[in-house]
Scaffold this motif. Structure first.
Motif, PDB file in Angstrom:
ATOM      1  N   GLY A  79       0.800  -1.215   0.000  1.00 12.93           N
ATOM      2  CA  GLY A  79       0.000   0.000   0.000  1.00 12.93           C
ATOM      3  C   GLY A  79       0.831   1.261   0.000  1.00 12.93           C
ATOM      4  N   LEU A  80       1.923   1.270  -0.746  1.00 13.58           N
ATOM      5  CA  LEU A  80       2.831   2.420  -0.735  1.00 13.58           C
ATOM      6  C   LEU A  80       2.111   3.711  -1.111  1.00 13.58           C
ATOM      7  CD1 LEU A  80       5.635   3.755  -0.695  1.00 13.58           C
ATOM      8  CD2 LEU A  80       5.949   2.961  -3.049  1.00 13.58           C
ATOM      9  N   CYS A  81       1.343   3.680  -2.172  1.00 15.87           N
ATOM     10  CA  CYS A  81       0.616   4.865  -2.638  1.00 15.87           C
ATOM     11  C   CYS A  81      -0.869   4.577  -2.513  1.00 15.87           C
ATOM     12  CB  CYS A  81       0.977   5.170  -4.083  1.00 15.87           C
ATOM     13  SG  CYS A  81       0.067   6.560  -4.796  1.00 15.87           S
ATOM     14  N   PHE A  82      -1.576   5.387  -1.748  1.00 11.52           N
ATOM     15  CA  PHE A  82      -2.982   5.061  -1.476  1.00 11.52           C
ATOM     16  C   PHE A  82      -3.945   6.197  -1.766  1.00 11.52           C
ATOM     17  CE2 PHE A  82      -0.921   6.282   2.517  1.00 11.52           C
ATOM     18  CZ  PHE A  82      -1.677   7.379   2.885  1.00 11.52           C
ATOM     19  N   GLY A  83      -3.454   7.363  -2.187  1.00 15.45           N
ATOM     20  CA  GLY A  83      -4.387   8.457  -2.403  1.00 15.45           C
ATOM     21  C   GLY A  83      -3.872   9.506  -3.356  1.00 15.45           C
ATOM     22  N   ARG A  84      -4.809  10.320  -3.789  1.00 15.57           N
ATOM     23  CA  ARG A  84      -4.483  11.419  -4.695  1.00 15.57           C
ATOM     24  C   ARG A  84      -5.437  12.566  -4.399  1.00 15.57           C
ATOM     25  NH1 ARG A  84      -5.209  11.116 -11.326  1.00 15.57           N
ATOM     26  NH2 ARG A  84      -5.694  13.338 -11.635  1.00 15.57           N
TER      27      ARG A  84
ATOM     28  N   TYR B 235       0.052  12.939  -5.042  1.00 13.79           N
ATOM     29  CA  TYR B 235      -0.196  11.560  -4.653  1.00 13.79           C
ATOM     30  C   TYR B 235       0.291  11.371  -3.219  1.00 13.79           C
ATOM     31  CZ  TYR B 235      -1.583  10.146  -9.325  1.00 13.79           C
ATOM     32  OH  TYR B 235      -2.267  10.008 -10.507  1.00 13.79           O
ATOM     33  N   ILE B 236      -0.514  10.704  -2.406  1.00 21.10           N
ATOM     34  CA  ILE B 236      -0.252  10.560  -0.977  1.00 21.10           C
ATOM     35  C   ILE B 236       0.141   9.113  -0.679  1.00 21.10           C
ATOM     36  CG2 ILE B 236      -1.145  11.036   1.328  1.00 21.10           C
ATOM     37  CD1 ILE B 236      -1.232  13.434  -0.627  1.00 21.10           C
ATOM     38  N   GLY B 237       1.134   8.929   0.192  1.00 24.33           N
ATOM     39  CA  GLY B 237       1.568   7.572   0.505  1.00 24.33           C
ATOM     40  C   GLY B 237       2.186   7.457   1.874  1.00 24.33           C
ATOM     41  N   ARG B 238       2.759   6.301   2.128  1.00 27.03           N
ATOM     42  CA  ARG B 238       3.309   6.002   3.445  1.00 27.03           C
ATOM     43  C   ARG B 238       4.567   6.803   3.748  1.00 27.03           C
ATOM     44  NH1 ARG B 238       1.742   0.917   5.902  1.00 27.03           N
ATOM     45  NH2 ARG B 238       0.101  -0.062   4.683  1.00 27.03           N
TER      46      ARG B 238
ATOM     47  N   ALA C  32     -10.812  19.778  -5.385  1.00 31.58           N
ATOM     48  CA  ALA C  32     -11.877  19.473  -6.335  1.00 31.58           C
ATOM     49  C   ALA C  32     -12.218  17.988  -6.282  1.00 31.58           C
ATOM     50  CB  ALA C  32     -11.454  19.852  -7.753  1.00 31.58           C
ATOM     51  N   ARG C  33     -11.206  17.167  -6.017  1.00 30.72           N
ATOM     52  CA  ARG C  33     -11.433  15.718  -5.967  1.00 30.72           C
ATOM     53  C   ARG C  33     -10.421  15.076  -5.030  1.00 30.72           C
ATOM     54  NH1 ARG C  33     -10.716  11.981 -11.262  1.00 30.72           N
ATOM     55  NH2 ARG C  33      -8.652  12.933 -11.193  1.00 30.72           N
ATOM     56  N   ARG C  34     -10.888  14.021  -4.364  1.00 32.55           N
ATOM     57  CA  ARG C  34     -10.006  13.141  -3.593  1.00 32.55           C
ATOM     58  C   ARG C  34     -10.206  11.734  -4.140  1.00 32.55           C
ATOM     59  NH1 ARG C  34     -10.756  13.730   2.491  1.00 32.55           N
ATOM     60  NH2 ARG C  34     -12.932  13.324   1.961  1.00 32.55           N
ATOM     61  N   ARG C  35      -9.118  11.049  -4.372  1.00 33.02           N
ATOM     62  CA  ARG C  35      -9.199   9.694  -4.926  1.00 33.02           C
ATOM     63  C   ARG C  35      -8.443   8.733  -4.020  1.00 33.02           C
ATOM     64  NH1 ARG C  35      -8.047   8.404 -11.194  1.00 33.02           N
ATOM     65  NH2 ARG C  35     -10.288   8.871 -11.236  1.00 33.02           N
ATOM     66  N   HIS C  36      -9.101   7.616  -3.689  1.00 34.90           N
ATOM     67  CA  HIS C  36      -8.459   6.527  -2.944  1.00 34.90           C
ATOM     68  C   HIS C  36      -8.011   5.464  -3.946  1.00 34.90           C
ATOM     69  CE1 HIS C  36      -9.860   7.873   1.061  1.00 34.90           C
ATOM     70  NE2 HIS C  36     -10.895   8.334   0.376  1.00 34.90           N
ATOM     71  N   LEU C  37      -6.779   5.016  -3.807  1.00 32.04           N
ATOM     72  CA  LEU C  37      -6.235   3.952  -4.647  1.00 32.04           C
ATOM     73  C   LEU C  37      -6.102   2.689  -3.819  1.00 32.04           C
ATOM     74  CD1 LEU C  37      -3.340   5.903  -6.414  1.00 32.04           C
ATOM     75  CD2 LEU C  37      -5.722   5.697  -7.144  1.00 32.04           C
TER      76      LEU C  37
ATOM     77  N   GLN D 281      -7.611  -0.591   3.640  1.00 32.69           N
ATOM     78  CA  GLN D 281      -7.625   0.013   2.312  1.00 32.69           C
ATOM     79  C   GLN D 281      -8.049   1.473   2.362  1.00 32.69           C
ATOM     80  OE1 GLN D 281     -10.195  -2.792   0.318  1.00 32.69           O
ATOM     81  NE2 GLN D 281      -8.472  -3.984  -0.434  1.00 32.69           N
ATOM     82  N   VAL D 282      -8.904   1.829   3.303  1.00 37.45           N
ATOM     83  CA  VAL D 282      -9.337   3.215   3.400  1.00 37.45           C
ATOM     84  C   VAL D 282      -8.265   4.089   4.032  1.00 37.45           C
ATOM     85  CG1 VAL D 282     -11.026   4.767   4.469  1.00 37.45           C
ATOM     86  CG2 VAL D 282     -11.776   2.626   3.444  1.00 37.45           C
ATOM     87  N   LEU D 283      -7.592   3.582   5.050  1.00 36.33           N
ATOM     88  CA  LEU D 283      -6.582   4.369   5.764  1.00 36.33           C
ATOM     89  C   LEU D 283      -5.242   3.646   5.808  1.00 36.33           C
ATOM     90  CD1 LEU D 283      -8.784   5.409   8.816  1.00 36.33           C
ATOM     91  CD2 LEU D 283      -8.290   6.766   6.805  1.00 36.33           C
ATOM     92  N   PRO D 284      -4.692   3.272   4.681  1.00 39.71           N
ATOM     93  CA  PRO D 284      -3.466   2.472   4.734  1.00 39.71           C
ATOM     94  C   PRO D 284      -2.292   3.210   5.326  1.00 39.71           C
ATOM     95  CG  PRO D 284      -3.888   3.182   2.490  1.00 39.71           C
ATOM     96  CD  PRO D 284      -5.083   3.575   3.302  1.00 39.71           C
ATOM     97  N   GLY D 285      -2.194   4.496   5.065  1.00 38.87           N
ATOM     98  CA  GLY D 285      -1.045   5.239   5.579  1.00 38.87           C
ATOM     99  C   GLY D 285      -1.070   5.394   7.067  1.00 38.87           C
ATOM    100  N   LEU D 286      -2.256   5.285   7.676  1.00 41.66           N
ATOM    101  CA  LEU D 286      -2.343   5.430   9.120  1.00 41.66           C
ATOM    102  C   LEU D 286      -2.218   4.092   9.825  1.00 41.66           C
ATOM    103  CD1 LEU D 286      -5.330   7.926   9.259  1.00 41.66           C
ATOM    104  CD2 LEU D 286      -2.900   8.419   9.156  1.00 41.66           C
TER     105      LEU D 286
END
Length: 810
Positions: A96-101, A117-120, A155-160, A278-283
């Motif tokens: 889950g290295l990269c989980f959001g944008r 892009y948001i990640g761990r 404008a948008r948040r995306r979960h990967l 999957q929703v909060l992998p970085g946490l």
């Protein structure tokens, strides 16, 4: 509001959205997944490059530092340690290295908005440009704090969602459709485009309802950290999503508290815990501990359930009294005097002394195993004195006879008279005598039999295997004879979910005799203090005070390197006494009174988010009201936030569910449905002998209907009586709410296993059996019906329960 998508690059599931005839929607989904896969691959390539660089640097070793030989050695040690930690960190973020944008709106000059892009961890490309933003960085904050009611500049948040290094799912939350470029709007996947349209308010009614959802969820997410917040919401109201976003918000805004103590999330099953990952992998890596009730006691992973009668009994507060009585029952005295054979002597402690010693130990404000220490010391002292008295008599009797016969010298008579008032044993002799007796197997066995050292597992296993012991403890706790019979079972079986709170209760009452551990800790602390003092002197003498990252504690710690440090979650999960900064309980209505005692021990500050729906209580030991479970734990009350809108379940299905709810819980109200699409639910009457054949054909037909719109998932939810029949009819369909089973197009579940889940189509088998199988059978039927997002079919043999009279038959 996020919409969950489970997908692969070959097939992306989009519940509730019809596929266009030319396959354009499918092409959009494929394109979106491919684009994200390209970026994620680039991120992982950079991770591999940094790993390779770190490994090469570690193998090469530090260069020759300047300065004195010692200072150079210290610098090399620091560098090597930093490189090892860097490599360890890079290896730890593989999953889950990269989980959001996040996509920001354009600025005032019309320039395109930033995309991050948001990640761990944070990564930069070869040009030192940000490639991945660490979730702790300020630039990542909007990913956690933005809400529909307060999106900020997003404008948008995306979960990967990743499986390994492959993008398998995308969730979009659109806050400003006009703030996205045409290309971005064309790549919206799942229901994000639908929800964005609803927010724009084409009919007015839908816009107002969605605005209500925004307000409700924003209040949940931004509620303060202290106290108990109850999020009461019916099916499809998004209460779990709101609670998880609340966790992210709290972890960011109260990082100083929650990073140190962590957050515990208690979920109903392993599938729920996977969803959180999957929703909060970085946490989830260092700050969030995830557990079911069956996993709250370290070393135990209970999954087995009790019968309804036993679950109610073990879940009630009387069991706290039973466990306490069981502990006291193991603090015994002999019926008469205690007699122990030792070294040819019969050592004796009179019954009154035994009672006095036991009562003195019980009066000590400490757990059983700590009280035992006092009991043993005083009983050993009594035995040592008795042995000394016997030896004294053995010596004195011949002398007394000689004195009577006139053969004892006068000086010896005077010496005996002078020593008559002296104690038989001085302090040193008494200590040695007690130690010698403790090493006598007969003495130790006798004292262990009176006051044994107990573990929670041993206490409960021996208790439940002994009907007489259960009867004694049960009588003290107010149990009836028939109730005591329910608790008896042979030893050696697996622990059940209902046993875990009892194990925790026992651990609280038993405690540990940790004198040796405390002594080792004191010695280690003293040694570490001396080493740090020496290290400070070395740093000052060698002039290394300016070396970045070097302090006395770090230098001293080089000699105590036990490998990579454990995360907060790992340390907390291994420590039953860990105190968390915040606790979230999902499907909280299912927790028994004893389970709540277990949870509350882990959060003495009472900072909790309690998520659930009283109307969906299926456990016979679960809550009938929040007051029943929570009032005893807070003196100033708790606050409740209600979510009233169901955006998941079509209105036609909810009308059937409302009839069920009115019959089984007339004091509860179902949430309002915002969707009025999809076919009406139907009932199909199938004679019992035809169930297997007809069910198989019915499932195939339902899968065909789902595939006509989009790929999706189907659940067969059955009564316990028909569960085996359903499994036989669908041999290729997995059963149970496991992560692997839910990846299948079809899964066979019980009502309990279906809690918290959702499916495009649901086939409910044997509704009358579901209602009759437990005292909360009506609530179970309500849960089963409301799992469907598009299609509902009810299969029955005989008359439908009256609460399902609205269903159309075919």
């Amino acid at each position: 509001m996020a919409t969950r998508q489970d997908a692969t690059p070959q097939a992306v599931s989009t519940p509730g959205r019809e596929k266009s005839g030319d396959g354009a929607d499918e092409d959009v989904r494929h394109a979106a997944v491919r684009a994200e896969q390209e970026y994620v691959t680039r991120v992982y390539d950079r991770l591999d490059e940094e790993r390779a660089e770190a490994e090469a640097a570690l193998r090469a070793g530090p260069g020759e530092g300047g300065g004195s030989a010692f200072s150079a050695q210290v610098e090399r040690t620091v560098v090597a340690g930093e490189r090892a930690r860097r490599l360890s960190r890079l290896n730890a973020v593989e999953r889950g290295l990269c989980f959001g944008r996040v996509d920001h709106r354009p600025d005032g000059d019309g320039e395109p908005g930033d995309t991050f892009y948001i990640g761990r961890i944070g990564l930069r490309d070869e040009n030192r440009e940000p490639l991945l933003i660490d979730w702790r960085a300020p630039a990542a904050r909007p990913f956690y704090t933005a809400t529909p009611g307060s999106p900020g500049t997003l404008a948008r948040r995306r979960h990967l969602h990743l499986r390994g290094r492959t993008v398998v799912g995308i969730d979009d939350e659109v806050f400003d459709l006009d703030g996205l470029s045409e290309d971005d709007r064309s790549t919206l996947v799942g229901e994000a485009a639908l929800l964005a349209t609803l927010r724009r308010g084409r009919t007015g009614r839908m816009s107002d309802v969605v605005a209500t959802i925004q307000e409700e969820q924003d209040q949940v997410i931004r509620a303060g950290l202290p106290g108990i917040l109850v999020v009461q919401g019916g099916p499809g109201t998004g209460k779990t999503v709101a609670a998880l976003h609340r966790a992210a918000y709290l972890l960011y805004t109260h990082r100083d508290v929650l990073e140190r103590r962590g957050v515990l999330v208690v979920g109903p099953n392993a599938t729920f815990l996977r969803y959180i990952e999957q929703v909060l992998p970085g946490l989830g890596e260092t700050d969030v501990a995830l557990a079911t009730v069956g996993e709250l006691f370290p070393g135990v992973r209970a999954t087995a359930a009790e019968t309804p009668e036993v679950a109610v009994l073990k879940g009630g507060l009387r069991m706290a009294g039973l466990v306490e009585a069981a502990v006291r029952d193991r603090q015994r005295v002999p019926d008469g005097d205690l007699e122990v054979e030792s070294d040819g002597l019969t050592l004796r402690v009179d019954h009154e002394t035994c009672l006095r010693v036991r009562d003195r130990a019980r009066a000590l404000r400490a757990p059983h195993n700590v009280q035992r220490r006092l009991f043993l010391h005083e009983m050993l002292e009594a035995l040592a004195l008795n042995r000394a008295e016997q030896y004294d008599r053995m010596t004195d009797e011949p002398l007394e006879q000689m004195a009577r016969d006139g053969g004892l010298p006068e000086w010896l008579q005077e010496l005996i008279a002078e020593s008559a008032d002296e104690p038989l044993l001085d302090e040193a002799d008494l200590r040695l005598a007690k130690e010698a007796l403790w090493h006598d197997p007969a003495v130790r066995a006798a004292l262990d039999g009176l006051w044994p050292e107990l573990t929670p597992g041993r206490l409960l296993e021996e208790l439940f295997a002994d009907r007489a012991a259960v009867g004694r403890a049960g009588a003290a706790a107010g149990l009836e004879e028939a109730e005591c019979d329910l608790l008896v079972r042979p030893p050696g079986g697996p622990w059940t979910i209902s046993d875990v709170p009892l194990l925790d209760e026992a651990a609280e009452l038993l405690g540990e005799d940790d004198r040796a551990g405390r002594a080792r800790a004191r010695a280690a602390a003293a040694e570490r203090a001396e080493e740090e003092l020496y290290a400070r002197e070395v740093i000052q003498v060698t002039g290394l005070t300016e070396v970045e990252g070097l302090d006395a504690g770090l230098l001293a710690g080089r000699h105590h390197d036990d490998g990579p440090p454990r995360t907060t979650a790992e340390r907390a999960a291994a420590d039953r006494t860990w105190v968390y900064g915040h606790v979230i309980v999902d499907e909280a209505q299912e927790l028994s009174e004893m389970a709540w005692r277990t949870v509350m021990r882990r959060i003495p500050t009472r900072s909790l988010t309690v998520v659930g729906d009283i109307a969906q209580t299926g456990s016979p030991a679960g809550a009938r009201s929040w007051e029943q479970m929570l009032d005893r734990y807070v003196t100033d009350g708790w606050r409740e936030q209600r979510l009233l809108v169901n955006y998941r379940t079509p209105a036609a299905i909810m009308r059937v569910a409302e009839d069920v709810l009115a019959a089984v819980a007339p004091d509860q109200s179902a949430p309002r449905a915002v969707r009025d699409d999809g076919p009406p639910p139907v009932a199909v009457r199938v004679p019992g002998e035809e169930t297997a054949t007809r069910l198989r054909a019915l499932v195939e037909a339902e899968l065909g209907e789902i595939a006509a719109g989009t790929e999706g998932r189907l659940a067969v939810i059955t009564s316990a009586a028909r569960h085996a029949v359903a499994r036989a009819a669908l041999p290729d369909a997995p059963a149970g709410a496991t992560p692997e089973a839910l990846d299948s197009p079809v899964v066979v579940l019980t009502c309990e296993e279906a809690k918290g889940l959702e499916f495009d189509a649901v086939v409910v088998v044997d509704p009358a059996g579901i209602v009759a199988q437990s005292p909360r059978g009506g609530q179970d039927l309500y849960v089963a019906i409301t799992r469907a997002t598009r299609r509902l079919t009810v299969v029955h043999d005989g008359d439908l329960p009256p609460m399902l009279a609205r269903l159309a038959s075919r």
